[in-house]
Design an enzyme around this catalytic site. Sequence first.
Site, PDB file in Angstrom:
ATOM      1  N   ASN A  56       0.826  -1.210   0.000  1.00 20.58           N
ATOM      2  CA  ASN A  56       0.000   0.000   0.000  1.00 20.58           C
ATOM      3  C   ASN A  56       0.860   1.261   0.000  1.00 20.58           C
ATOM      4  O   ASN A  56       0.570   2.226  -0.708  1.00 20.58           O
ATOM      5  CB  ASN A  56      -0.945   0.010   1.207  1.00 20.58           C
ATOM      6  CG  ASN A  56      -2.118  -0.921   1.034  1.00 20.58           C
ATOM      7  OD1 ASN A  56      -2.526  -1.233  -0.075  1.00 20.58           O
ATOM      8  ND2 ASN A  56      -2.666  -1.376   2.137  1.00 20.58           N
ATOM      9  N   HIS A  61      -3.085   2.029  -2.588  1.00 19.94           N
ATOM     10  CA  HIS A  61      -4.150   1.145  -2.099  1.00 19.94           C
ATOM     11  C   HIS A  61      -4.832   0.356  -3.214  1.00 19.94           C
ATOM     12  O   HIS A  61      -5.306  -0.756  -2.980  1.00 19.94           O
ATOM     13  CB  HIS A  61      -5.171   1.943  -1.281  1.00 19.94           C
ATOM     14  CG  HIS A  61      -4.619   2.376   0.041  1.00 19.94           C
ATOM     15  ND1 HIS A  61      -4.570   1.544   1.129  1.00 19.94           N
ATOM     16  CD2 HIS A  61      -4.046   3.547   0.435  1.00 19.94           C
ATOM     17  CE1 HIS A  61      -4.018   2.171   2.147  1.00 19.94           C
ATOM     18  NE2 HIS A  61      -3.686   3.399   1.749  1.00 19.94           N
ATOM     19  N   ASP A  65      -5.407  -3.568  -3.046  1.00 18.49           N
ATOM     20  CA  ASP A  65      -6.689  -4.234  -3.322  1.00 18.49           C
ATOM     21  C   ASP A  65      -6.527  -5.307  -4.397  1.00 18.49           C
ATOM     22  O   ASP A  65      -7.086  -6.401  -4.289  1.00 18.49           O
ATOM     23  CB  ASP A  65      -7.741  -3.212  -3.764  1.00 18.49           C
ATOM     24  CG  ASP A  65      -8.229  -2.330  -2.639  1.00 18.49           C
ATOM     25  OD1 ASP A  65      -7.900  -2.600  -1.463  1.00 18.49           O
ATOM     26  OD2 ASP A  65      -8.941  -1.344  -2.930  1.00 18.49           O
ATOM     27  N   GLU A  91      -5.731  -7.747   5.775  1.00 20.52           N
ATOM     28  CA  GLU A  91      -5.017  -8.708   4.928  1.00 20.52           C
ATOM     29  C   GLU A  91      -4.960 -10.090   5.567  1.00 20.52           C
ATOM     30  O   GLU A  91      -4.072 -10.885   5.282  1.00 20.52           O
ATOM     31  CB  GLU A  91      -3.607  -8.201   4.608  1.00 20.52           C
ATOM     32  CG  GLU A  91      -2.682  -8.098   5.783  1.00 20.52           C
ATOM     33  CD  GLU A  91      -2.760  -6.766   6.543  1.00 20.52           C
ATOM     34  OE1 GLU A  91      -1.920  -6.574   7.419  1.00 20.52           O
ATOM     35  OE2 GLU A  91      -3.652  -5.944   6.291  1.00 20.52           O
TER      36      GLU A  91
END
Length: 171
Positions: A56, A61, A65, A91
């Site tokens: 990230n 981000h 994802d 996660e």
Amino acid sequence: RNNKELEILARIDPLTEIYNRRGIKNEIEKEAYRAHRNKTPLLVAFGDLDNFKNINDEFGHDAGDFVLKEIAKIMLRVIRETDAIGRWGGEEFILVLPETNCIIGRHILERIRRIIDETIFEFKGSKMRMTITFGFCEYDTEGDVENCIKKADIALYKGKKSTKNCVVSGE
């Protein structure tokens, strides 16, 4: 029809399209009841992506994802139709493997771990590597399923504190 859609939304993680925490808890309880009734093994495992924050931070981000979705796809390809997987949070994933003892469970988890370790995730021109640590526990059919979940979680954190990118038993 609307009730059915709401039920799905309440049990499925919208990002990864696997069970969310509520949905997977229902699966664990259902499979624990079945294991108790049939006196068959049941394995519960937590998997946590190692150093995920770095993805990230370095790639954004959207990249994080993407990796979460790809990890879920990898796990779904490896597990059996009778198994279940959910996103526990962030996660962290949880797997429910009915009719699976510690020996077979370790083999399945090692296979997932190895595939993730060997995969290069490509997102918008960036190449990323990821590893995962697993902690697992075989459900004692005479015991408490919450205790099994707790043991798997403790095993996960033992692996995270030692080497990461490993599979640790909570037995």
